[in-house]
Design a protein around this motif. Structure first.
Motif, PDB file in Angstrom:
ATOM      1  N   GLU A 166      -8.591   7.199  -2.282  1.00 56.09           N
ATOM      2  CA  GLU A 166      -7.842   6.302  -3.152  1.00 56.09           C
ATOM      3  C   GLU A 166      -7.704   6.959  -4.522  1.00 56.09           C
ATOM      4  O   GLU A 166      -8.635   7.609  -5.016  1.00 56.09           O
ATOM      5  CB  GLU A 166      -8.570   4.951  -3.261  1.00 56.09           C
ATOM      6  N   TYR A 190      -3.096   5.681  -2.231  1.00 60.37           N
ATOM      7  CA  TYR A 190      -3.920   6.745  -1.667  1.00 60.37           C
ATOM      8  C   TYR A 190      -3.142   8.060  -1.697  1.00 60.37           C
ATOM      9  O   TYR A 190      -1.912   8.053  -1.681  1.00 60.37           O
ATOM     10  CB  TYR A 190      -4.285   6.414  -0.213  1.00 60.37           C
ATOM     11  N   THR A 244     -12.755   8.006   0.095  1.00 63.69           N
ATOM     12  CA  THR A 244     -11.764   6.961   0.417  1.00 63.69           C
ATOM     13  C   THR A 244     -10.333   7.466   0.276  1.00 63.69           C
ATOM     14  O   THR A 244      -9.404   6.863   0.801  1.00 63.69           O
ATOM     15  CB  THR A 244     -11.909   5.748  -0.523  1.00 63.69           C
ATOM     16  N   VAL A 289      -8.428  12.056  -6.431  1.00 64.99           N
ATOM     17  CA  VAL A 289      -8.777  10.942  -5.534  1.00 64.99           C
ATOM     18  C   VAL A 289     -10.294  10.850  -5.403  1.00 64.99           C
ATOM     19  O   VAL A 289     -11.010  11.807  -5.717  1.00 64.99           O
ATOM     20  CB  VAL A 289      -8.202  11.162  -4.099  1.00 64.99           C
ATOM     21  N   VAL A 334       0.872   5.524   0.377  1.00 56.59           N
ATOM     22  CA  VAL A 334       0.113   6.729   0.747  1.00 56.59           C
ATOM     23  C   VAL A 334       0.971   7.942   0.400  1.00 56.59           C
ATOM     24  O   VAL A 334       2.093   8.081   0.904  1.00 56.59           O
ATOM     25  CB  VAL A 334      -0.234   6.742   2.262  1.00 56.59           C
ATOM     26  N   VAL A 369      -7.639   6.920   5.870  1.00 58.81           N
ATOM     27  CA  VAL A 369      -6.850   5.998   5.040  1.00 58.81           C
ATOM     28  C   VAL A 369      -6.220   4.913   5.913  1.00 58.81           C
ATOM     29  O   VAL A 369      -6.222   3.725   5.556  1.00 58.81           O
ATOM     30  CB  VAL A 369      -5.777   6.781   4.239  1.00 58.81           C
ATOM     31  N   TYR A 419       0.868  -1.180   0.000  1.00 58.78           N
ATOM     32  CA  TYR A 419       0.000   0.000   0.000  1.00 58.78           C
ATOM     33  C   TYR A 419       0.904   1.229   0.000  1.00 58.78           C
ATOM     34  O   TYR A 419       1.931   1.235   0.681  1.00 58.78           O
ATOM     35  CB  TYR A 419      -0.888   0.047   1.254  1.00 58.78           C
TER      36      TYR A 419
END
Ligand SMILES: Cc1cc2nc3c(=O)[nH]c(=O)nc-3n(C[C@H](O)[C@H](O)[C@H](O)COP(=O)(O)OP(=O)(O)OC[C@H]3O[C@@H](n4cnc5c(N)ncnc54)[C@H](O)[C@@H]3O)c2cc1C
Length: 384
Positions: free
Chosen positions: A275, A282, A273, A269, A102, A312, A100
């Motif tokens: 994302e 994210y 969310t 985004v 961010v 997030v 993941y």
């Protein structure tokens, strides 16, 4: 789920909150990696106090390395490339893979966009600039003090108004106010226009009650550092003896090159969310552009970076742990507005409300100022 690696880019408000919340929610087998080129965290609202000598930088800057003790892997390094398809980043030449990703890299300040600006004035939005304002303001005993907003959008829509009011108060304390005119020039139609006509008028009143000249719809085109003159697109000019400016903001080149940026010039985004169009990638905070129904974007502010980071972290933890609900950012936010005289106003509301944000503004009072001081203290207690 097998051991996962979450890589967080940027150790500002959004990155700090996301990393800390993830660490709390995930087992030790999962890695939380936080990357920042400066290796330090700055509590930016305190720049407004620094510029008038009410804080030293040491009191609101922290080494991110301290977070290692909490199980967060901190990397001091420059993110040079992001591959959102593969979730791989290059940091100081080395590749790092994530499960993941961010992105919380903030906004880059582009002083060079306005000819003459860097030579003529002081950047309110940098540590060095705010410290220079603190030093230079002492020599100003007569003339013109100008606070200049160069372009929109800029982070913390209240900050230049707070800066002007604190500088005005400082002049009164130094008994120089009678001989120094204070003005604020901005391309905006009014203060914090996204908050609606009433709140905007309220902030304008706060400024004008302090006899600060307010000049909206003035977009600076160039600055002459020899004659100390500002030129505006509408043909107006203004002289200054001390120039305090908010520079243009742009998305960091590394996110533009990664193909993450949409039409707004900022990362696109899902507004709840956070994302991006790349699953598992994210983006939060100042680096994103979230359009609101009025055609204006969600303001860039720490309060939003914070809440987006929490949402997030909750989502990623729920996906990895296989339990719990995903997080959702709901557009709620608030901010203190420093007004001088030991007072602050306070605005709060829902920026996602339809058909327009519903924000209320509380008149300046000592308790709101105390609230802001407490918030600064709590920030470091909570996250470091
Ligand atoms: C004077 C001032 C007053 C403010 N007052 C308030 C307030 O009262 N309330 C409020 O809500 N907000 C306020 N803000 C705004 C708030 O500080 C920002 O909105 C907030 O910091 C945004 O968080 P972020 O995580 O998106 O970005 P940032 O906090 O800017 O963090 C970005 C991080 O990314 C790092 N970085 C950037 N590029 C790279 C790279 N290529 N590689 C590695 N690291 C990189 C930077 O070093 C930085 O640490 C204020 C801002 C200023 C300047």
């Amino acid at each position: 789920m097998a051991d996962q690696t979450i890589v967080i880019l940027g150790g500002g408000v959004g990155g700090l909150v996301t990393a800390s919340e993830l660490r709390k929610r995930l087992g030790k087998e999962h890695r939380v990696v936080l990357i920042d080129k400066e290796g330090q965290h700055v509590f930016w609202p305190s720049l407004l106090w620094l510029q008038v000598g009410l804080r030293d930088p040491e009191s609101f800057v922290r080494d991110l390395g301290v977070l290692q003790g909490k199980g967060i892997e901190v990397v001091k390094g420059e993110v040079e490339a992001i591959d959102p398809e593969r979730k791989v980043v290059r940091v100081d030449g080395a590749e790092l893979s994530a499960d993941y990703l961010v992105v919380s890299l903030g906004a880059q300040l582009a002083v060079e966009q306005i000819p003459g600006l860097a030579e003529a004035g002081y950047n309110l939005y940098s540590l060095e600039g705010a410290a220079a304002i603190r030093d230079q303001r002492k020599d100003l005993i007569a003339g013109n003090l100008v606070v200049l907003v160069t372009r929109t959008p800029f982070k913390c829509p209240a900050a230049p108004y707070e800066a002007a009011m604190l500088l005005e108060y400082d002049l009164r304390k130094r008994k120089a106010r009678d001989h120094v005119a204070v003005s604020l020039y901005t391309p905006e139609a009014g203060p914090m226009p996204i908050t609606g006509p009433e709140v905007s008028a309220g902030v304008r009143r706060m400024v004008e009650d302090r006899n600060i000249g307010y000049f909206p719809q003035h977009q600076v085109t160039q600055v002459d550092s020899v004659t100390n003159t500002l030129q505006f697109a509408n043909g107006a000019t203004a002289r200054f003896d001390l120039l305090v400016y908010v520079p243009p903001h742009v998305a960091p080149p590394v996110v533009r090159e990664a193909g993450l940026v949409g039409e707004s010039g900022w990362v696109s985004v899902d507004r709840h969310t956070m994302e991006t169009r790349f699953p598992g990638v994210y983006a939060i905070g100042d680096v994103v552009g979230i359009p609101l129904s009025l055609g204006m974007p969600l303001p860039k502010a720490g309060v939003f970076a914070h809440r987006e980071g929490e949402a997030v972290a909750q989502t990623i933890a729920a996906r990895i742990n296989g339990t719990g609900n995903a997080g959702s950012f709901d557009g709620q936010g608030e901010c203190f507005i420093e007004a001088g005289d030991g007072k602050a106003g306070f605005g709060r509301g829902n920026f996602y409300a339809e058909p327009r944000p519903t924000i209320t503004l509380h008149d300046p009072g000592r308790h709101w100022h105390a609230g802001k001081v407490l918030f600064e203290k709590d920030w470091f207690r909570r996250w470091f």
